[in-house]
Scaffold this motif. Structure first.
Motif, PDB file in Angstrom:
ATOM      1  N   ALA A  12      37.796  38.146  41.866  1.00 31.81           N
ATOM      2  CA  ALA A  12      38.999  37.568  42.365  1.00 31.81           C
ATOM      3  C   ALA A  12      39.462  38.571  42.488  1.00 31.81           C
ATOM      4  CB  ALA A  12      39.390  36.931  41.396  1.00 31.81           C
ATOM      5  N   ILE A  13      40.559  39.021  42.954  1.00 29.69           N
ATOM      6  CA  ILE A  13      42.091  39.628  43.544  1.00 29.69           C
ATOM      7  C   ILE A  13      43.137  39.205  43.258  1.00 29.69           C
ATOM      8  CG2 ILE A  13      42.563  41.245  45.161  1.00 29.69           C
ATOM      9  CD1 ILE A  13      39.353  42.150  44.761  1.00 29.69           C
ATOM     10  N   VAL A  14      43.676  39.999  42.626  1.00 27.24           N
ATOM     11  CA  VAL A  14      45.163  39.241  41.588  1.00 27.24           C
ATOM     12  C   VAL A  14      46.325  39.985  42.539  1.00 27.24           C
ATOM     13  CG1 VAL A  14      46.689  37.761  40.343  1.00 27.24           C
ATOM     14  CG2 VAL A  14      44.334  37.720  40.471  1.00 27.24           C
ATOM     15  N   ASP A  15      46.844  40.123  43.229  1.00 23.54           N
ATOM     16  CA  ASP A  15      47.854  41.130  43.597  1.00 23.54           C
ATOM     17  C   ASP A  15      49.183  40.573  44.276  1.00 23.54           C
ATOM     18  OD1 ASP A  15      49.336  43.321  45.035  1.00 23.54           O
ATOM     19  OD2 ASP A  15      48.053  44.636  43.908  1.00 23.54           O
ATOM     20  N   ALA A  51      38.173  39.960  37.841  1.00 19.12           N
ATOM     21  CA  ALA A  51      39.139  40.187  38.607  1.00 19.12           C
ATOM     22  C   ALA A  51      40.106  40.961  38.381  1.00 19.12           C
ATOM     23  CB  ALA A  51      39.997  38.515  37.223  1.00 19.12           C
ATOM     24  N   LEU A  52      40.405  41.958  39.903  1.00 23.51           N
ATOM     25  CA  LEU A  52      40.798  42.557  39.460  1.00 23.51           C
ATOM     26  C   LEU A  52      42.533  42.261  39.766  1.00 23.51           C
ATOM     27  CD1 LEU A  52      38.179  42.635  40.999  1.00 23.51           C
ATOM     28  CD2 LEU A  52      39.584  45.099  41.765  1.00 23.51           C
ATOM     29  N   ILE A  53      43.257  42.478  38.696  1.00 24.02           N
ATOM     30  CA  ILE A  53      44.611  42.450  38.936  1.00 24.02           C
ATOM     31  C   ILE A  53      45.446  43.176  38.628  1.00 24.02           C
ATOM     32  CG2 ILE A  53      46.176  40.476  37.549  1.00 24.02           C
ATOM     33  CD1 ILE A  53      43.470  38.784  35.737  1.00 24.02           C
ATOM     34  N   ASP A  54      46.622  43.435  39.437  1.00 24.76           N
ATOM     35  CA  ASP A  54      47.673  43.880  39.776  1.00 24.76           C
ATOM     36  C   ASP A  54      48.286  44.130  37.830  1.00 24.76           C
ATOM     37  OD1 ASP A  54      49.727  46.010  40.318  1.00 24.76           O
ATOM     38  OD2 ASP A  54      51.166  44.242  41.301  1.00 24.76           O
TER      39      ASP A  54
END
Length: 211
Positions: A7-10, A53-56
């Motif tokens: 999941a990409i969160v940015d 999850a890749l989170i900014d």
């Protein structure tokens, strides 16, 4: 082998799309959804749960730290890779304490991302070479070697894992600022590290503080 679900969160759509395109080139990865903040993450998690999850770190409405803490409480199996423009101690400590198992700078070489994702799936954690200097040699401690800390050093170490400044720690411990400086320098020498992040990592690995 099933692909790793990501999941990409940015909040920056252009950066997000670039990550998606980069990751979709890897046959071992599958981006299952995107989000621009933590509020959206709460909704998306009801639809599908990712492995990573890749989170900014810096987002509006609900930032990376808050989102990571929520995921750790509600979906502890989801591993968080923090994404940031900053390699300062404060940001790294916040995300590690929140539960992130990896921390990667946004200006890192794209080839590092695949390595980090593989390490997270294999070992459970990973930190990019770009922030290794900020981690301050914390992995060089020999776990078999006994390290004796005084009660006050242990107390200082626990406080150092919080967001308090050194002055605030001195006030909490009812000592002079120079005394806290002495505890810090003593721990730097005993633990073979050079920064507050190194102290935090030692405390987490040894169970002195819990994530």
């Amino acid at each position: 082998m099933k692909p790793v679900r990501l999941a990409i969160v940015d909040d920056h759509k252009l950066f997000r799309r670039g990550l998606v395109e980069l990751l979709e080139k890897r046959k071992t990865c599958e981006v299952i959804w995107e989000a621009s903040n933590g509020i959206e993450v709460m909704k998306k998690m009801q639809e599908a749960v990712p492995d990573i999850a890749l989170i900014d770190c810096n987002m509006p409405l609900m930032n990376g730290e808050e989102t990571t803490r929520w995921l750790r409480m509600e979906y502890p199996a989801v591993r968080v890779l923090a994404l940031s423009m900053y390699d300062d101690e404060e940001n790294i400590i916040k995300m590690i304490r929140a539960g992130a198992v990896g921390y990667m700078l946004k200006d890192s070489d794209p080839s590092e991302l695949g390595i980090i994702l593989d390490e997270i799936m294999e070992k459970g954690y990973s930190y990019s070479s770009s922030v290794s200097h900020a981690l301050a040699n914390n992995m060089r401690i020999d776990p078999a070697a006994p390290i004796e800390l005084s009660d006050r050093e242990k107390e200082f170490l626990v406080h150092a894992c919080s967001e308090m400044t050194y002055k605030e720690i001195a006030d909490r411990m009812h000592v002079a600022a120079r005394t806290v400086d002495g505890y810090r320098e003593s721990l730097f020498e005993k633990l073979s590290c050079k920064s507050r992040v190194g102290l935090v990592m030692f405390a987490i690995r040894t169970g002195m503080v819990a994530l």
